[in-house]
Motif scaffolding. Structure first.
Motif, PDB file in Angstrom:
ATOM      1  N   ALA A  97       1.899  -0.143  11.585  1.00  0.00           N
ATOM      2  CA  ALA A  97       2.973   0.566  10.892  1.00  0.00           C
ATOM      3  C   ALA A  97       2.495   0.978   9.500  1.00  0.00           C
ATOM      4  O   ALA A  97       1.814   0.207   8.816  1.00  0.00           O
ATOM      5  CB  ALA A  97       4.205  -0.319  10.795  1.00  0.00           C
ATOM      6  N   THR A  98       2.845   2.171   9.095  1.00  0.00           N
ATOM      7  CA  THR A  98       2.458   2.690   7.775  1.00  0.00           C
ATOM      8  C   THR A  98       3.694   3.061   6.972  1.00  0.00           C
ATOM      9  O   THR A  98       4.766   3.292   7.531  1.00  0.00           O
ATOM     10  CB  THR A  98       1.554   3.930   7.900  1.00  0.00           C
ATOM     11  OG1 THR A  98       2.245   4.936   8.636  1.00  0.00           O
ATOM     12  CG2 THR A  98       0.248   3.598   8.605  1.00  0.00           C
ATOM     13  N   ASP A  99       3.521   3.145   5.656  1.00  0.00           N
ATOM     14  CA  ASP A  99       4.612   3.610   4.805  1.00  0.00           C
ATOM     15  C   ASP A  99       4.538   5.128   4.680  1.00  0.00           C
ATOM     16  O   ASP A  99       3.726   5.774   5.347  1.00  0.00           O
ATOM     17  CB  ASP A  99       4.581   2.901   3.446  1.00  0.00           C
ATOM     18  CG  ASP A  99       3.333   3.203   2.616  1.00  0.00           C
ATOM     19  OD1 ASP A  99       2.599   4.170   2.925  1.00  0.00           O
ATOM     20  OD2 ASP A  99       3.091   2.458   1.641  1.00  0.00           O
ATOM     21  N   SER A 100       5.353   5.715   3.821  1.00  0.00           N
ATOM     22  CA  SER A 100       5.410   7.172   3.678  1.00  0.00           C
ATOM     23  C   SER A 100       4.108   7.759   3.124  1.00  0.00           C
ATOM     24  O   SER A 100       3.870   8.952   3.237  1.00  0.00           O
ATOM     25  CB  SER A 100       6.581   7.574   2.789  1.00  0.00           C
ATOM     26  OG  SER A 100       6.444   6.992   1.504  1.00  0.00           O
ATOM     27  N   SER A 101       3.236   6.920   2.539  1.00  0.00           N
ATOM     28  CA  SER A 101       1.939   7.374   2.025  1.00  0.00           C
ATOM     29  C   SER A 101       0.808   7.070   2.996  1.00  0.00           C
ATOM     30  O   SER A 101      -0.356   7.103   2.617  1.00  0.00           O
ATOM     31  CB  SER A 101       1.649   6.705   0.682  1.00  0.00           C
ATOM     32  OG  SER A 101       2.627   7.030  -0.261  1.00  0.00           O
ATOM     33  N   SER A 102       1.160   6.724   4.239  1.00  0.00           N
ATOM     34  CA  SER A 102       0.184   6.372   5.287  1.00  0.00           C
ATOM     35  C   SER A 102      -0.614   5.126   4.952  1.00  0.00           C
ATOM     36  O   SER A 102      -1.734   4.959   5.405  1.00  0.00           O
ATOM     37  CB  SER A 102      -0.756   7.541   5.584  1.00  0.00           C
ATOM     38  OG  SER A 102      -0.019   8.628   6.085  1.00  0.00           O
ATOM     39  N   ARG A 103      -0.042   4.244   4.159  1.00  0.00           N
ATOM     40  CA  ARG A 103      -0.684   2.976   3.834  1.00  0.00           C
ATOM     41  C   ARG A 103      -0.127   1.889   4.743  1.00  0.00           C
ATOM     42  O   ARG A 103       1.059   1.861   5.043  1.00  0.00           O
ATOM     43  CB  ARG A 103      -0.432   2.583   2.386  1.00  0.00           C
ATOM     44  CG  ARG A 103      -1.153   3.469   1.412  1.00  0.00           C
ATOM     45  CD  ARG A 103      -1.054   2.891   0.004  1.00  0.00           C
ATOM     46  NE  ARG A 103      -1.695   3.786  -0.917  1.00  0.00           N
ATOM     47  CZ  ARG A 103      -1.090   4.363  -1.947  1.00  0.00           C
ATOM     48  NH1 ARG A 103       0.179   4.106  -2.188  1.00  0.00           N
ATOM     49  NH2 ARG A 103      -1.749   5.172  -2.734  1.00  0.00           N
ATOM     50  N   VAL A 104      -0.990   0.969   5.135  1.00  0.00           N
ATOM     51  CA  VAL A 104      -0.577  -0.191   5.924  1.00  0.00           C
ATOM     52  C   VAL A 104      -0.395  -1.355   4.958  1.00  0.00           C
ATOM     53  O   VAL A 104      -1.322  -1.712   4.237  1.00  0.00           O
ATOM     54  CB  VAL A 104      -1.636  -0.549   6.990  1.00  0.00           C
ATOM     55  CG1 VAL A 104      -1.262  -1.837   7.704  1.00  0.00           C
ATOM     56  CG2 VAL A 104      -1.811   0.594   7.970  1.00  0.00           C
ATOM     57  N   ASN A 105       0.787  -1.918   4.924  1.00  0.00           N
ATOM     58  CA  ASN A 105       1.068  -3.057   4.051  1.00  0.00           C
ATOM     59  C   ASN A 105       1.406  -4.271   4.910  1.00  0.00           C
ATOM     60  O   ASN A 105       2.047  -4.145   5.956  1.00  0.00           O
ATOM     61  CB  ASN A 105       2.246  -2.746   3.121  1.00  0.00           C
ATOM     62  CG  ASN A 105       1.922  -1.616   2.168  1.00  0.00           C
ATOM     63  OD1 ASN A 105       0.948  -1.684   1.430  1.00  0.00           O
ATOM     64  ND2 ASN A 105       2.722  -0.568   2.190  1.00  0.00           N
ATOM     65  N   ALA A 106       0.996  -5.426   4.462  1.00  0.00           N
ATOM     66  CA  ALA A 106       1.320  -6.658   5.185  1.00  0.00           C
ATOM     67  C   ALA A 106       2.829  -6.851   5.162  1.00  0.00           C
ATOM     68  O   ALA A 106       3.481  -6.631   4.140  1.00  0.00           O
ATOM     69  CB  ALA A 106       0.617  -7.842   4.546  1.00  0.00           C
ATOM     70  N   SER A 107       3.381  -7.272   6.311  1.00  0.00           N
ATOM     71  CA  SER A 107       4.812  -7.573   6.363  1.00  0.00           C
ATOM     72  C   SER A 107       5.082  -9.004   5.900  1.00  0.00           C
ATOM     73  O   SER A 107       6.209  -9.344   5.560  1.00  0.00           O
ATOM     74  CB  SER A 107       5.348  -7.362   7.776  1.00  0.00           C
ATOM     75  OG  SER A 107       4.651  -8.158   8.702  1.00  0.00           O
ATOM     76  N   ALA A 108       4.034  -9.843   5.873  1.00  0.00           N
ATOM     77  CA  ALA A 108       4.148 -11.221   5.369  1.00  0.00           C
ATOM     78  C   ALA A 108       2.763 -11.699   4.963  1.00  0.00           C
ATOM     79  O   ALA A 108       1.757 -11.230   5.498  1.00  0.00           O
ATOM     80  CB  ALA A 108       4.729 -12.138   6.441  1.00  0.00           C
TER      81      ALA A 108
END
Length: 148
Positions: A97-108
């Motif tokens: 899953a990516t954010d609006s900037s196409s970055r993948v961030n840890a969910s935890a």
């Protein structure tokens, strides 16, 4: 897992060869469909910043959505505790899953008291419940047993 391919030729080559496809003697291959890179460059083995040095990954199908769980590795002879991250998969199969900037961030993210982790398994007994983590350290010496 839908992209696993069976090699049709047994040789030391990797890729297309005369008569079909080879995987260096392996019967099956899982081709890369994409890649991710750390923002800010490569990780630091001293763990003096927030960039992880990934050492192992696993798939957790007990989470909603399915997620990738990653650990970092530092020598079991050291003192630096390992961290664990969870990354959610997107609705598009095979991608995180990516954010609006196409970055993948840890969910935890979690920091352990363990040193020298070499693998991780995560399982939640209930949907959205607290995950249980099972980690291992192979210890590396001949005749030494690993630790779970």
């Amino acid at each position: 897992m839908k992209r696993i391919l069976q090699a049709t030729v047994n040789s030391s080559a990797v890729g297309k060869v005369s008569g079909g496809w080879s995987a260096d003697g392996y019967q099956y291959v899982m081709p890369a469909i994409g890649s991710y890179s750390l923002a800010g460059g490569a990780c630091s083995s001293t763990n003096d910043d927030s960039r992880p040095c990934f050492g192992s990954i696993s798939l957790d199908r007990s989470s909603v959505p399915d997620s990738l769980v990653a650990t970092e590795w530092f020598s079991s002879g050291g003192t630096q505790p390992a961290r664990i991250w969870r990354y959610d998969f997107s609705s598009e199969p095979g991608y995180l899953a990516t954010d609006s900037s196409s970055r993948v961030n840890a969910s935890a993210a979690y920091e352990t008291n363990a040193v020298g982790l070499q693998g991780v398994l995560s399982h939640s007994a209930t949907s959205g419940g607290t995950p249980n983590f099972y980690v291992d350290d192979a210890r590396g010496g001949v005749g030494q047993h690993g630790i779970l």
